[in-house]
Design a protein around this motif. Structure first.
Motif, PDB file in Angstrom:
ATOM      1  N   LYS A 146      35.383  66.318   6.968  1.00  0.00           N
ATOM      2  CA  LYS A 146      36.091  66.989   6.227  1.00  0.00           C
ATOM      3  C   LYS A 146      36.088  67.173   4.376  1.00  0.00           C
ATOM      4  O   LYS A 146      35.474  66.137   4.486  1.00  0.00           O
ATOM      5  N   PRO A 147      37.117  68.273   4.060  1.00  0.00           N
ATOM      6  CA  PRO A 147      36.488  67.957   2.818  1.00  0.00           C
ATOM      7  C   PRO A 147      35.890  67.296   1.295  1.00  0.00           C
ATOM      8  O   PRO A 147      36.414  66.086   2.251  1.00  0.00           O
ATOM      9  N   GLY A 148      35.317  66.978   1.358  1.00  0.00           N
ATOM     10  CA  GLY A 148      35.111  65.547   0.437  1.00  0.00           C
ATOM     11  C   GLY A 148      34.256  64.710   0.829  1.00  0.00           C
ATOM     12  O   GLY A 148      32.793  63.944   0.274  1.00  0.00           O
TER      13      GLY A 148
ATOM     14  N   HIS B 170      29.021  73.746   7.014  1.00  0.00           N
ATOM     15  CA  HIS B 170      30.321  74.644   7.686  1.00  0.00           C
ATOM     16  C   HIS B 170      31.313  73.939   6.578  1.00  0.00           C
ATOM     17  O   HIS B 170      32.702  74.480   6.380  1.00  0.00           O
ATOM     18  N   VAL B 171      31.857  72.461   6.644  1.00  0.00           N
ATOM     19  CA  VAL B 171      32.618  72.013   6.618  1.00  0.00           C
ATOM     20  C   VAL B 171      33.110  72.226   4.444  1.00  0.00           C
ATOM     21  O   VAL B 171      33.784  72.637   4.279  1.00  0.00           O
ATOM     22  N   ASP B 172      31.672  72.541   3.405  1.00  0.00           N
ATOM     23  CA  ASP B 172      31.714  73.130   2.851  1.00  0.00           C
ATOM     24  C   ASP B 172      32.149  74.618   2.320  1.00  0.00           C
ATOM     25  O   ASP B 172      33.107  75.185   1.657  1.00  0.00           O
ATOM     26  N   ASN B 173      32.271  75.381   3.067  1.00  0.00           N
ATOM     27  CA  ASN B 173      32.148  76.630   3.620  1.00  0.00           C
ATOM     28  C   ASN B 173      33.934  77.180   4.351  1.00  0.00           C
ATOM     29  O   ASN B 173      34.072  78.618   5.013  1.00  0.00           O
ATOM     30  N   ASN B 174      33.791  75.769   4.565  1.00  0.00           N
ATOM     31  CA  ASN B 174      35.522  75.732   5.018  1.00  0.00           C
ATOM     32  C   ASN B 174      35.526  76.985   6.796  1.00  0.00           C
ATOM     33  O   ASN B 174      36.533  77.486   7.371  1.00  0.00           O
ATOM     34  N   LEU B 175      34.461  76.183   7.261  1.00  0.00           N
ATOM     35  CA  LEU B 175      34.219  76.698   8.955  1.00  0.00           C
ATOM     36  C   LEU B 175      34.117  75.274   9.558  1.00  0.00           C
ATOM     37  O   LEU B 175      34.153  74.444   9.363  1.00  0.00           O
ATOM     38  N   THR B 176      34.586  75.599  11.131  1.00  0.00           N
ATOM     39  CA  THR B 176      34.395  74.182  11.845  1.00  0.00           C
ATOM     40  C   THR B 176      33.352  73.291  12.169  1.00  0.00           C
ATOM     41  O   THR B 176      32.484  74.954  13.035  1.00  0.00           O
ATOM     42  N   PRO B 177      32.969  72.416  12.302  1.00  0.00           N
ATOM     43  CA  PRO B 177      31.547  72.150  12.239  1.00  0.00           C
ATOM     44  C   PRO B 177      31.529  70.894  13.100  1.00  0.00           C
ATOM     45  O   PRO B 177      30.604  70.918  13.963  1.00  0.00           O
ATOM     46  N   LEU B 178      32.921  71.660  14.395  1.00  0.00           N
ATOM     47  CA  LEU B 178      33.118  71.036  15.205  1.00  0.00           C
ATOM     48  C   LEU B 178      32.322  71.505  16.715  1.00  0.00           C
ATOM     49  O   LEU B 178      31.477  70.226  17.415  1.00  0.00           O
ATOM     50  N   HIS B 179      31.738  72.847  16.939  1.00  0.00           N
ATOM     51  CA  HIS B 179      30.787  73.043  17.945  1.00  0.00           C
ATOM     52  C   HIS B 179      29.393  72.695  17.334  1.00  0.00           C
ATOM     53  O   HIS B 179      28.926  72.176  18.438  1.00  0.00           O
TER      54      HIS B 179
END
Ligand code: ASP
Length: 437
Positions: free
Chosen positions: A103-105, A60-69
């Motif tokens: 987050k990214p990285g 999700h992080v890599d695809n700019n989606l929120t991983p929070l769910h």
């Protein structure tokens, strides 16, 4: 008093009920001083493993989606475990720190390792043991290669300070502190490293099966358990697909002569399988186990006077190497040589390979057969015992199975036969019934 290192796999720590079983097992034996845990695995068939959910957060992080769910699902599972176990830990704070790092990285290794980290916190609280983070103790170089010497000295120095400890499995760190994981299933390796570092009497690996069975129970109903197996036999059987333990988990304990005992958390009275260098004292069945795999391809080359042509086989193997294809077996005759390859490894490269063979080896003819299954019958008990082959091949004859290939290593510990994919199950059952009483 001795020292036992106990490792619990994902299904053994899947929820609070399972962790209570772990607690009972630990409390039943005061020698169980060092405990290695995986991340919680599946609680039921359609459930997700925490490690898979953590990797999902990373994509999700890599695809700019929120991983929070996804992360919420993970957090809820740990919080529920803490609540049901009735312990008080700093799990909330740990979850918050991980969430803020999504987050990214962020590296996949860091995220994936947090499953074991959080499970270690809960397990330590349940048992009242110290929590020892393997980051900085299990060492990797900057290219991610595992460093055995540094690991052994750091791990043993640290564990000497703790009489009883829980160590999360699966990860360590590079010298600059970035988290690095082993390959999947790697908590087995951590258990083995801990056992070596504390010079344990035994490494108990608790999972959801009661050790190894003499054959796949989906093929042989009621297949008998293997009580004792040597490392060499295990290697042969695992190569053929009988896997319970991560392959790399064997080396550290084997070097130190520490036996591994595979046990079942859901059936703690079952003695399971002991893996060591000492063969079983008596084995009424002669063989230790049977395992096999389907889907191999055989390429057979015929060439008159092949045996007089220096370097022929070498050139054949170079062609395989140049095409990036590993070979499994290489049975040879007077004017023939066959290579047995896994079809998966062969992929779409067969045509290129055959063209190279024609061009560079000019064989008289080439035959390709693509539906071969290999079956290994393994056992140190077979060594120097006349009649083993007669029994094995007699049983296949009686079952109407045609044997296309035979390979017996000079150790006599392993007889590998090749049969049609379609005869795979019949052949395994026939061999099992011939040997096992
Ligand atoms: N949790 C990791 C995995 O699922 C490592 C392990 O369980 O051994 O592969």
């Amino acid at each position: 008093m001795g020292i036992k290192v106990v490792k619990f796999g994902g299904s053994s720590v899947a929820d609070a009920i399972q962790l209570q079983k772990v607690k009972k097992i630990i409390e039943a034996d005061p020698d169980r001083k060092y405990v290695v845990v995986s991340a919680p695995g599946k609680r039921f068939d359609d459930d997700s493993k925490i490690t898979d959910l953590l990797y999902l957060c990373k994509s999700h992080v890599d695809n700019n989606l929120t991983p929070l769910h996804v992360f919420q699902v993970i957090s809820d599972r740990y919080r529920m475990m803490e609540l049901n176990l009735g312990v008080k830990t700093n799990i909330d704070q740990a979850l918050e720190e991980i969430r803020s790092n999504l987050k990214p990285g962020v590296t996949a290794d860091y995220i994936a390792s947090r499953g074991e980290y959080l499970c270690g916190i809960l397990t330590a609280a349940v048992l009242g043991y110290d929590f020892v983070d393997p980051a900085g103790l299990i060492c990797f170089d900057e290219r991610g290669r595992y460093l055995p010497d540094q690991t052994d000295s750091r791990l043993s120095a640290e564990l000497a300070k703790h009489e009883r400890a829980v160590i999360p499995g699966f990860y360590g760190s590079t010298m600059d502190g970035s988290i690095k994981t082993f390959t999947r299933g790697g908590s087995d390796i951590t258990g083995s490293l801990v056992a070596k570092a504390v010079n344990a009497d035994i490494y108990e690996n608790w999972t959801d099966v009661s050790g190894f069975l003499m054959a796949d129970p989906r093929i042989v109903e009621g297949a008998k358990p293997i009580k004792n197996i040597t490392y060499k036999e295990l290697r042969e059987l695992s190569y053929m697909g009988a896997s319970v333990l991560h392959e790399d988990a064997v080396f550290p304990v084997r070097e130190s002569n520490i036996p591994i005992n595979i046990r079942n958390t859901n059936e703690p009275d079952n003695p399971g399988t002991v893996i060591s260098d000492t063969p079983a004292e008596s084995n009424e069945n002669i063989i230790t186990g049977i395992a096999g795999r389907k889907d191999f391809a055989v390429i057979t080359l015929y060439k008159n006077m092949m045996n007089a042509e220096v370097g022929f086989v070498k050139r054949l193997l170079t062609i395989l190497e140049n095409n990036g294809i590993p070979f499994e077996h290489l049975p040879t005759g007077i004017d023939t040589v066959s290579v047995i390859l896994s079809r998966k490894e062969l992929g779409g490269k067969l045509q290129d390979l055959l063209e190279d063979i024609e061009r560079r080896l000019t064989p008289d003819s080439v035959e390709v057969y693509q539906d071969l299954a290999l079956i290994a019958t393994v056992g140190v008990g077979m060594t120097r015992r006349p009649g083993v082959c007669a029994k094995l091949f007699g049983s296949l004859n009686d079952a109407g199975v045609n044997v296309r290939m035979i390979d017996q290593g000079s150790s006599e510990m392993n007889i590998i036969i090749g049969v049609d994919n379609g005869s795979f199950e019949t052949a395994i059952s026939a061999i099992y019934n011939a040997f096992v009483k």
